[in-house]
Design an enzyme around this catalytic site. Sequence first.
Site, PDB file in Angstrom:
ATOM      1  N   ASP A 114     -66.051 -32.198  15.949  1.00 35.50           N
ATOM      2  CA  ASP A 114     -65.770 -31.005  16.760  1.00 35.50           C
ATOM      3  C   ASP A 114     -66.399 -29.768  16.128  1.00 35.50           C
ATOM      4  O   ASP A 114     -65.890 -29.228  15.153  1.00 35.50           O
ATOM      5  CB  ASP A 114     -64.247 -30.832  16.901  1.00 35.50           C
ATOM      6  CG  ASP A 114     -63.874 -29.603  17.747  1.00 35.50           C
ATOM      7  OD1 ASP A 114     -64.772 -28.816  18.119  1.00 35.50           O
ATOM      8  OD2 ASP A 114     -62.677 -29.431  18.039  1.00 35.50           O
ATOM      9  N   GLU A 134     -56.554 -30.544  17.615  1.00 41.35           N
ATOM     10  CA  GLU A 134     -57.617 -30.552  18.607  1.00 41.35           C
ATOM     11  C   GLU A 134     -58.332 -31.916  18.703  1.00 41.35           C
ATOM     12  O   GLU A 134     -58.530 -32.428  19.809  1.00 41.35           O
ATOM     13  CB  GLU A 134     -58.613 -29.427  18.304  1.00 41.35           C
ATOM     14  CG  GLU A 134     -58.024 -28.061  18.624  1.00 41.35           C
ATOM     15  CD  GLU A 134     -58.687 -26.905  17.912  1.00 41.35           C
ATOM     16  OE1 GLU A 134     -59.739 -27.118  17.280  1.00 41.35           O
ATOM     17  OE2 GLU A 134     -58.149 -25.785  17.987  1.00 41.35           O
ATOM     18  N   LYS A 159     -58.506 -15.861  15.895  1.00 41.50           N
ATOM     19  CA  LYS A 159     -57.932 -17.118  15.402  1.00 41.50           C
ATOM     20  C   LYS A 159     -58.250 -17.340  13.923  1.00 41.50           C
ATOM     21  O   LYS A 159     -57.479 -17.966  13.199  1.00 41.50           O
ATOM     22  CB  LYS A 159     -58.483 -18.276  16.235  1.00 41.50           C
ATOM     23  CG  LYS A 159     -57.883 -19.639  15.931  1.00 41.50           C
ATOM     24  CD  LYS A 159     -58.444 -20.660  16.897  1.00 41.50           C
ATOM     25  CE  LYS A 159     -57.983 -22.070  16.591  1.00 41.50           C
ATOM     26  NZ  LYS A 159     -58.564 -23.025  17.559  1.00 41.50           N
ATOM     27  N   ASP A 172     -55.970 -24.872  25.129  1.00 39.86           N
ATOM     28  CA  ASP A 172     -56.869 -24.857  23.978  1.00 39.86           C
ATOM     29  C   ASP A 172     -57.057 -23.392  23.603  1.00 39.86           C
ATOM     30  O   ASP A 172     -57.744 -22.655  24.302  1.00 39.86           O
ATOM     31  CB  ASP A 172     -58.208 -25.515  24.359  1.00 39.86           C
ATOM     32  CG  ASP A 172     -59.257 -25.407  23.245  1.00 39.86           C
ATOM     33  OD1 ASP A 172     -58.928 -24.912  22.144  1.00 39.86           O
ATOM     34  OD2 ASP A 172     -60.415 -25.812  23.493  1.00 39.86           O
TER      35      ASP A 172
HETATM   36  P1  ADP Z   1     -64.107 -22.774  19.941  1.00 41.46           P
HETATM   37  O1  ADP Z   1     -63.471 -24.114  19.982  1.00 41.46           O
HETATM   38  O2  ADP Z   1     -64.383 -22.294  18.549  1.00 41.46           O
HETATM   39  O3  ADP Z   1     -63.432 -21.742  20.772  1.00 41.46           O
HETATM   40  P2  ADP Z   1     -66.114 -23.726  21.790  1.00 41.46           P
HETATM   41  O4  ADP Z   1     -65.917 -25.182  21.708  1.00 41.46           O
HETATM   42  O5  ADP Z   1     -65.778 -23.034  23.047  1.00 41.46           O
HETATM   43  O6  ADP Z   1     -65.550 -22.961  20.549  1.00 41.46           O
HETATM   44  O7  ADP Z   1     -67.637 -23.470  21.422  1.00 41.46           O
HETATM   45  C1  ADP Z   1     -68.125 -22.207  21.395  1.00 41.46           C
HETATM   46  C2  ADP Z   1     -69.466 -22.241  20.742  1.00 41.46           C
HETATM   47  O8  ADP Z   1     -70.323 -23.096  21.497  1.00 41.46           O
HETATM   48  C3  ADP Z   1     -70.117 -20.882  20.686  1.00 41.46           C
HETATM   49  O9  ADP Z   1     -70.674 -20.668  19.421  1.00 41.46           O
HETATM   50  C4  ADP Z   1     -71.173 -20.993  21.739  1.00 41.46           C
HETATM   51  O10 ADP Z   1     -72.251 -20.142  21.468  1.00 41.46           O
HETATM   52  C5  ADP Z   1     -71.554 -22.446  21.643  1.00 41.46           C
HETATM   53  N1  ADP Z   1     -72.231 -22.937  22.827  1.00 41.46           N
HETATM   54  C6  ADP Z   1     -71.785 -22.924  24.103  1.00 41.46           C
HETATM   55  N2  ADP Z   1     -72.697 -23.438  24.923  1.00 41.46           N
HETATM   56  C7  ADP Z   1     -73.769 -23.764  24.145  1.00 41.46           C
HETATM   57  C8  ADP Z   1     -75.052 -24.314  24.398  1.00 41.46           C
HETATM   58  N3  ADP Z   1     -75.445 -24.625  25.646  1.00 41.46           N
HETATM   59  N4  ADP Z   1     -75.887 -24.510  23.357  1.00 41.46           N
HETATM   60  C9  ADP Z   1     -75.513 -24.201  22.106  1.00 41.46           C
HETATM   61  N5  ADP Z   1     -74.340 -23.682  21.799  1.00 41.46           N
HETATM   62  C10 ADP Z   1     -73.470 -23.455  22.811  1.00 41.46           C
HETATM   63 MG    MG Z   2     -62.493 -25.738  20.078  1.00 40.25          MG
END
Ligand code: ADP
Ligand code: MG
Length: 619
Positions: free
Chosen positions: A212, A187, A87, A23
Amino acid sequence: MAKISINIATGSLQQAEMIVGIDLGTTNSLIAIIHPESKQAVALQEHDSSSLVPSVIYFDELQNAIVGDVAKQYLETSPQNTIFSAKRLMGKSYQDVQQNEDFFSYKIIDDNTESLVKVQVGNKFYSPIELSSFILKELKNRAEHILKTPVTKAVITVPAYFNDAQRQATRDAGKLAGLDVLRIINEPTAASLAYGIGTTVQEAEQTIAVYDLGGGTFDMSILKINHGIFEVLSTNGNTYLGGDDFDKSIIDYWLAQHNITATTFKEDKQLSQGLRLRAEEAKKHLSNADNYQTNYQNFSLSINKETFEKLIQPLIDKTLACCANAVKDANISINEIDTIVMVGGSTRVPLVNKCVSNFFGKTVNNSVNPDEVVALGAAIQADILAGNNKNFLLLDITPLSLGIETMGGLMDVLIPRNSKIPSKVARQYTTQKDGQGSMRISVYQGERDLVKDNRKLAEFNLTNIPGMPAGLPKVEVSFMVNADGILKVKAQELRSGVEQTIEVKPQYGLTDEEVEKMLMDSITHAKDDIATRALVEAQTEGEQLLSTTEKFITKHAAQLTKEELTATAQAMQALQLSLTMNDKNLIQTKTEELNNISKPYAERIMDNAISQAMKGKSV
Ligand code: ADP
Ligand code: MG
């Protein structure tokens, strides 16, 4: 799904085909495999550390690229040398990102040689592909360290709205990192795989909505799963909407509270990154608490849950609007959706779950770790490709119609929007002029009837067509969209076998707003388009009749009466004149009149020719 550290001592991972699932996220990236013993998808992690690798790259004084948690620490102290959200730049032009320039605290340049962006760090320039390859390289190294085996094959996921250019860029990044990218998958499709929905052929048909919300992108997909076959009914989303925007709303709230001007915030890179990190911390804290408070520099930063929820409500509403569009595009009603699957770190915000539940009128499903679910699904797909799991067959769709330009600038659609992919369509065309040696093939994407209103993807010439009268060559144009959603166009003259193929890699991508706009335009202009198409078709027909009549007259003048010649000349003139006026009915009338005059003598002359040919032949 429980996380398991791989036991290297067993040596059971020394198999020839180790295909990993990756991912490659805007915010976080991670790698997953199918555990050789448990046969379960697991995210790779070292000991107690997190499986998530922040998608952040720090360049040190020697321009070494350092990726992950360590790099994240430099966001505050060395913002110009620390790249995040790379990205978002994949397959983008400077123009695309210009309006969001404030978002990036590093230098994005437009180097004028191509329309794709580059990032400048010190005196070096990096393309988003190179930047992504640093992240992939780090993931590959980690996996090899944990598994103690070379990792060379991967399945990488991309947002559903990534277009050809962005998918290709992701593939190229993999190649640069030394990975053979076997498949690029969406995804949300990966996420649904990770939920194990549709794992058995016996399962009844069901409809799933995948919501998502990550750090930088929002994707909504509606899938139909029937007897182990996954079909994407519709996709929708926004590539500029995610948890980063939640952070931004907290930052804006603090700026207002402490009278910090936008200019100060923009110029003081340290302050802006410092606030960014604290805003994210506050947001995560508020997922499980009612208040957040901290001190940073001279500021006391605080926010409560109620305020935070008010701030993000409009952002959540935007995602719900996308959900509504996706449901509409899927041609189903909301209550036909059996399960709602929550994906992405931002779905940990309780209000998000609540609003999405309300919207669909059902409790959402969030039992699989939302940070890992996509990588886990990619690992399952990798397993399918390795031939270990034959229960699945994945079907995806094209978001916009694909076609070529035909006479009069009309769009001839070969693959309509929302077609299932992989898909292959072929259609035959011919030449308009005698002895025409080449044919221009212009490939377009979009929903409008005239190509000028659509987006040009590519153009090439099929050359070396042997000299033949107009209409005789048979040029077959075929469109092949592979499982990654990448389009290959082939043109072949069937009589001579002359052919040419191109792979469509548009110079830069469309944002989902542009895709949406193209769809909206096609609806608002539908009436105009139909009228224009009718006019262009009438004009083309008129022009063709003029040209064939002229040829016929030149060849057979001797067999025509004076009256016939005069009447024809007059009718031709009238038709010619009508072509200059944008009146479809007039053109059609004049075309018919010329036809009525020429038809009787054309038939007579043809009959003569046939009886001439028959003479002397013994029957
Ligand atoms: P991406 O797919 O864009 O890489 P992710 O699915 O890893 O992103 O999500 C990242 C986002 O999730 C970030 O904005 C992060 O701050 C948020 N995030 C992670 N944990 C929490 C949480 N416990 N509460 C709210 N937001 C969260
Ligand atoms: Mg993601």
